[in-house]
Design a protein around this motif. Structure first.
Motif, PDB file in Angstrom:
ATOM      1  N   ARG A 272       0.822  -1.223   0.000  1.00  0.00           N
ATOM      2  CA  ARG A 272       0.000   0.000   0.000  1.00  0.00           C
ATOM      3  C   ARG A 272       0.848   1.260   0.000  1.00  0.00           C
ATOM      4  NH1 ARG A 272      -5.642  -0.857   3.192  1.00  0.00           N
ATOM      5  NH2 ARG A 272      -6.144  -2.861   2.294  1.00  0.00           N
ATOM      6  N   LEU A 273       2.023   1.203   0.631  1.00  0.00           N
ATOM      7  CA  LEU A 273       2.902   2.381   0.671  1.00  0.00           C
ATOM      8  C   LEU A 273       3.809   2.468  -0.551  1.00  0.00           C
ATOM      9  CD1 LEU A 273       4.216   2.309   4.365  1.00  0.00           C
ATOM     10  CD2 LEU A 273       2.713   3.993   3.359  1.00  0.00           C
ATOM     11  N   SER A 274       3.835   1.398  -1.362  1.00  0.00           N
ATOM     12  CA  SER A 274       4.778   1.289  -2.491  1.00  0.00           C
ATOM     13  C   SER A 274       6.222   1.453  -2.022  1.00  0.00           C
ATOM     14  CB  SER A 274       4.476   2.318  -3.583  1.00  0.00           C
ATOM     15  OG  SER A 274       3.158   2.217  -3.992  1.00  0.00           O
ATOM     16  N   ILE A 275       6.533   0.835  -0.892  1.00  0.00           N
ATOM     17  CA  ILE A 275       7.914   0.814  -0.411  1.00  0.00           C
ATOM     18  C   ILE A 275       8.341  -0.646  -0.366  1.00  0.00           C
ATOM     19  CG2 ILE A 275       9.467   1.312   1.530  1.00  0.00           C
ATOM     20  CD1 ILE A 275       7.651   3.562   2.360  1.00  0.00           C
ATOM     21  N   PRO A 276       9.454  -0.981  -1.077  1.00  0.00           N
ATOM     22  CA  PRO A 276       9.839  -2.395  -1.113  1.00  0.00           C
ATOM     23  C   PRO A 276      10.111  -2.952   0.281  1.00  0.00           C
ATOM     24  CG  PRO A 276      11.512  -0.990  -2.149  1.00  0.00           C
ATOM     25  CD  PRO A 276      10.344  -0.117  -1.827  1.00  0.00           C
ATOM     26  N   ILE A 277       9.771  -4.215   0.462  1.00  0.00           N
ATOM     27  CA  ILE A 277       9.881  -4.864   1.777  1.00  0.00           C
ATOM     28  C   ILE A 277      11.334  -4.826   2.288  1.00  0.00           C
ATOM     29  CG2 ILE A 277      10.215  -7.254   0.957  1.00  0.00           C
ATOM     30  CD1 ILE A 277       7.785  -6.308   3.760  1.00  0.00           C
ATOM     31  N   GLU A 278      12.301  -4.771   1.367  1.00  0.00           N
ATOM     32  CA  GLU A 278      13.724  -4.736   1.769  1.00  0.00           C
ATOM     33  C   GLU A 278      14.023  -3.492   2.610  1.00  0.00           C
ATOM     34  OE1 GLU A 278      12.741  -5.129  -1.542  1.00  0.00           O
ATOM     35  OE2 GLU A 278      12.879  -7.314  -1.232  1.00  0.00           O
ATOM     36  N   ARG A 279      13.198  -2.448   2.471  1.00  0.00           N
ATOM     37  CA  ARG A 279      13.465  -1.231   3.255  1.00  0.00           C
ATOM     38  C   ARG A 279      12.777  -1.254   4.628  1.00  0.00           C
ATOM     39  NH1 ARG A 279      12.536   3.895  -0.151  1.00  0.00           N
ATOM     40  NH2 ARG A 279      12.648   2.627  -2.020  1.00  0.00           N
ATOM     41  N   PHE A 280      12.063  -2.338   4.921  1.00  0.00           N
ATOM     42  CA  PHE A 280      11.451  -2.498   6.240  1.00  0.00           C
ATOM     43  C   PHE A 280      12.439  -3.227   7.155  1.00  0.00           C
ATOM     44  CE2 PHE A 280       6.779  -1.639   5.902  1.00  0.00           C
ATOM     45  CZ  PHE A 280       6.801  -1.135   4.604  1.00  0.00           C
ATOM     46  N   TYR A 281      12.607  -2.749   8.388  1.00  0.00           N
ATOM     47  CA  TYR A 281      13.429  -3.497   9.326  1.00  0.00           C
ATOM     48  C   TYR A 281      12.539  -4.544  10.004  1.00  0.00           C
ATOM     49  CZ  TYR A 281      16.747  -5.083  12.648  1.00  0.00           C
ATOM     50  OH  TYR A 281      17.593  -5.911  13.348  1.00  0.00           O
ATOM     51  N   LEU A 282      12.962  -5.800   9.912  1.00  0.00           N
ATOM     52  CA  LEU A 282      12.126  -6.907  10.404  1.00  0.00           C
ATOM     53  C   LEU A 282      12.886  -7.765  11.405  1.00  0.00           C
ATOM     54  CD1 LEU A 282      10.813  -7.982   6.894  1.00  0.00           C
ATOM     55  CD2 LEU A 282       9.554  -6.692   8.608  1.00  0.00           C
ATOM     56  N   ASN A 283      12.264  -8.059  12.529  1.00  0.00           N
ATOM     57  CA  ASN A 283      12.856  -9.026  13.468  1.00  0.00           C
ATOM     58  C   ASN A 283      11.785  -9.895  14.126  1.00  0.00           C
ATOM     59  OD1 ASN A 283      11.703  -7.355  15.361  1.00  0.00           O
ATOM     60  ND2 ASN A 283      13.621  -6.579  16.200  1.00  0.00           N
ATOM     61  N   LEU A 284      10.568  -9.879  13.560  1.00  0.00           N
ATOM     62  CA  LEU A 284       9.484 -10.615  14.229  1.00  0.00           C
ATOM     63  C   LEU A 284       9.694 -12.118  14.178  1.00  0.00           C
ATOM     64  CD1 LEU A 284       5.997 -10.643  12.515  1.00  0.00           C
ATOM     65  CD2 LEU A 284       8.123 -10.456  11.268  1.00  0.00           C
ATOM     66  N   ASP A 285      10.539 -12.593  13.257  1.00  0.00           N
ATOM     67  CA  ASP A 285      10.849 -14.026  13.256  1.00  0.00           C
ATOM     68  C   ASP A 285      11.537 -14.436  14.566  1.00  0.00           C
ATOM     69  OD1 ASP A 285      13.046 -12.450  12.463  1.00  0.00           O
ATOM     70  OD2 ASP A 285      14.035 -14.161  11.526  1.00  0.00           O
ATOM     71  N   LYS A 286      12.303 -13.505  15.175  1.00  0.00           N
ATOM     72  CA  LYS A 286      13.070 -13.824  16.393  1.00  0.00           C
ATOM     73  C   LYS A 286      12.290 -13.575  17.687  1.00  0.00           C
ATOM     74  CE  LYS A 286      16.522 -10.981  15.608  1.00  0.00           C
ATOM     75  NZ  LYS A 286      17.738 -10.232  15.899  1.00  0.00           N
ATOM     76  N   TYR A 287      11.392 -12.555  17.636  1.00  0.00           N
ATOM     77  CA  TYR A 287      10.777 -12.121  18.898  1.00  0.00           C
ATOM     78  C   TYR A 287       9.255 -12.216  18.928  1.00  0.00           C
ATOM     79  CZ  TYR A 287      15.383  -9.918  19.272  1.00  0.00           C
ATOM     80  OH  TYR A 287      16.726  -9.682  19.306  1.00  0.00           O
ATOM     81  N   GLY A 288       8.581 -12.449  17.803  1.00  0.00           N
ATOM     82  CA  GLY A 288       7.128 -12.365  17.779  1.00  0.00           C
ATOM     83  C   GLY A 288       6.687 -10.938  18.076  1.00  0.00           C
ATOM     84  N   ASN A 289       5.450 -10.811  18.539  1.00  0.00           N
ATOM     85  CA  ASN A 289       4.891  -9.494  18.836  1.00  0.00           C
ATOM     86  C   ASN A 289       5.188  -9.149  20.303  1.00  0.00           C
ATOM     87  OD1 ASN A 289       3.235  -7.320  19.433  1.00  0.00           O
ATOM     88  ND2 ASN A 289       1.436  -8.128  18.381  1.00  0.00           N
ATOM     89  N   THR A 290       6.032  -8.129  20.510  1.00  0.00           N
ATOM     90  CA  THR A 290       6.353  -7.721  21.885  1.00  0.00           C
ATOM     91  C   THR A 290       5.630  -6.426  22.246  1.00  0.00           C
ATOM     92  OG1 THR A 290       8.353  -6.607  21.123  1.00  0.00           O
ATOM     93  CG2 THR A 290       8.630  -8.861  21.911  1.00  0.00           C
ATOM     94  N   SER A 291       4.531  -6.138  21.564  1.00  0.00           N
ATOM     95  CA  SER A 291       3.669  -4.994  21.874  1.00  0.00           C
ATOM     96  C   SER A 291       4.476  -3.693  21.963  1.00  0.00           C
ATOM     97  CB  SER A 291       2.885  -5.303  23.154  1.00  0.00           C
ATOM     98  OG  SER A 291       1.927  -4.307  23.390  1.00  0.00           O
ATOM     99  N   ALA A 292       4.374  -2.971  23.078  1.00  0.00           N
ATOM    100  CA  ALA A 292       5.027  -1.644  23.147  1.00  0.00           C
ATOM    101  C   ALA A 292       6.541  -1.720  23.000  1.00  0.00           C
ATOM    102  CB  ALA A 292       4.677  -0.966  24.470  1.00  0.00           C
ATOM    103  N   ALA A 293       7.116  -2.916  23.184  1.00  0.00           N
ATOM    104  CA  ALA A 293       8.574  -3.049  23.051  1.00  0.00           C
ATOM    105  C   ALA A 293       9.007  -3.274  21.608  1.00  0.00           C
ATOM    106  CB  ALA A 293       9.055  -4.211  23.910  1.00  0.00           C
ATOM    107  N   SER A 294       8.056  -3.568  20.737  1.00  0.00           N
ATOM    108  CA  SER A 294       8.412  -4.019  19.391  1.00  0.00           C
ATOM    109  C   SER A 294       9.155  -2.956  18.578  1.00  0.00           C
ATOM    110  CB  SER A 294       7.123  -4.505  18.728  1.00  0.00           C
ATOM    111  OG  SER A 294       6.969  -4.125  17.427  1.00  0.00           O
ATOM    112  N   ILE A 295       8.630  -1.735  18.536  1.00  0.00           N
ATOM    113  CA  ILE A 295       9.293  -0.687  17.744  1.00  0.00           C
ATOM    114  C   ILE A 295      10.642  -0.285  18.360  1.00  0.00           C
ATOM    115  CG2 ILE A 295       9.120   1.764  17.095  1.00  0.00           C
ATOM    116  CD1 ILE A 295       6.428   1.187  15.946  1.00  0.00           C
ATOM    117  N   PRO A 296      10.739  -0.051  19.686  1.00  0.00           N
ATOM    118  CA  PRO A 296      12.055   0.345  20.192  1.00  0.00           C
ATOM    119  C   PRO A 296      13.113  -0.754  20.099  1.00  0.00           C
ATOM    120  CG  PRO A 296      10.505   0.101  22.014  1.00  0.00           C
ATOM    121  CD  PRO A 296       9.702   0.058  20.743  1.00  0.00           C
TER     122      PRO A 296
END
Ligand SMILES: CC(C)(COP(=O)(O)OP(=O)(O)OC[C@H]1O[C@@H](n2cnc3c(N)ncnc32)[C@H](O)[C@@H]1OP(=O)(O)O)[C@@H](O)C(=O)NCCC(=O)NCCS
Length: 332
Positions: A272-296
């Protein structure tokens, strides 16, 4: 009261995750699930689980120490602590007060702010407001969660999605002539959908009782499909709006740090943003959803990995219970 007009800078970041790893394979021995189901539906492979001694405040304090060091400051420089959490150590006092004493940050005023998974963006905007009064110099913001303590380990539809951890940042006003800083925030909420994702027990509506425990009211409940649809819609809207309102194009963003809830939600956002996925920082494979801790946590990892550099424009975007959502644009 003096009001400052200089932008607010993120001076330093830090994070902490417990050492205990719980894999999808491990989970398949607790509930009727499989690595294949969890990974293909969510992108999560494993998550961290806090020990009995590790709490939201202790994890938050560890993340905070790293953020304060990265900012080149000491605890005596911190004059406010705001913790974003939906799994506080206890209903009161605030987790921020417990962090304060663990750090020895005696000059800091302390409070918690509850906006579930959007919590870190909410506390960043709150901190920005306090800094702009001119009365505070360095505000420590912490997103920390021990979600394992409020998960129903008999409910396969929720317990596979979440994990524990903490992330922190120190915010202060830019010096005269210093470039970069937080450009803008866009926060939102819709309380009419509160029951899509909530924990009914433990507050004054359903205090702890034998019956509340039998009815499993002290665990997180979620209507996953509906949450999913709302998440994609409001996160995309918030992100598109903040980029447009600030006269930017999506291709000018070097890095997007999304709330790490579900890979399919993030992929939909990327489209939807037309931004390639490579420009997203991803770590949910390692931590799952950590709620308020996820972004920091993600922000700290991205900064330390050199994926966010001076002058880069980055977008932070989140969604959570409330419902709440938010986006922030930052020039590093
Ligand atoms: C939770 C989520 C992964 C479920 O995926 P889904 O494709 O919507 O799956 P459904 O809930 O429709 O369930 C499909 C089937 O899988 C089953 N299932 C649910 N959890 C399962 C699990 N852990 N393992 C195996 N099967 C599972 C369901 O019981 C259902 O079975 P049925 O068809 O026999 O009734 C997805 O809805 C989601 O990610 N939602 C957003 C959640 C979120 O991010 N929340 C936090 C926001 S901050």
């Amino acid at each position: 009261m003096s009001t400052a007009t200089r932008p607010v800078k993120i001076r330093g970041t830090g994070s902490f995750t417990p050492s205990k790893v719980l894999t999808n394979e491990d989970l398949s021995k607790i509930v009727d699930t499989s690595d294949e189901w969890i990974y293909t539906r969510t992108g999560i492979k494993e998550r961290r689980i806090a020990s009995e001694e590790e709490t939201t405040s202790t994890m938050g304090a560890e993340a905070a120490k790293k953020a304060i060091a990265a900012a080149g400051l000491t605890v005596d420089d911190i004059d406010m602590i705001i913790v974003g959490t939906m799994s506080p150590d206890m209903p009161f006092p605030s987790t921020a007060c417990l962090v304060q004493t663990q750090l020895g940050a005696r000059k800091a005023v302390c409070m918690d702010l509850q906006a579930a998974c959007s919590g870190f963006l909410y506390i960043m905007e709150a901190a920005t407001g306090f800094l702009c009064t001119g009365r505070y110099r360095n505000v420590l913001v912490i997103g920390s969660e021990k979600l394992s303590s409020i998960l129903d380990w008999q409910d396969r539809t929720t317990c596979v999605l979440f994990g524990d951890g903490a992330g922190a940042a120190v915010l202060s006003l830019a010096e005269e002539g210093e470039s970069g800083g937080i450009i803008d925030f866009s926060l939102g909420a819709d309380g009419s959908n509160a029951e899509l994702l909530y924990m009914p027990g433990g507050g004054c509506a359903i205090p702890a009782s034998e019956s509340s425990i039998q009815q499993r009211h002290h665990f997180l409940k979620m209507r996953g499909r509906e949450v999913y649809k709302h998440a994609v819609r409001v996160m995309s809207q918030a992100a598109i709006e903040i980029v447009e309102q600030n006269g930017l194009r999506a291709d000018q963003l070097s890095c997007v740090i999304p709330h790490q809830a579900n890979m399919r939600i993030i992929e939909a956002l990327s489209t939807r943003l037309s931004i390639p996925i490579e420009r997203f920082y991803l770590n949910l494979d390692k931590y799952g959803n950590t709620s308020a801790a996820s972004i920091p946590i993600a922000l700290d990892e991205a900064v330390r990995a050199g994926k966010v550099k001076q002058g880069d424009k980055i977008l932070l975007v989140a969604f959570g219970a409330g419902l709440t959502w938010g986006a922030a644009l930052v020039e590093w």
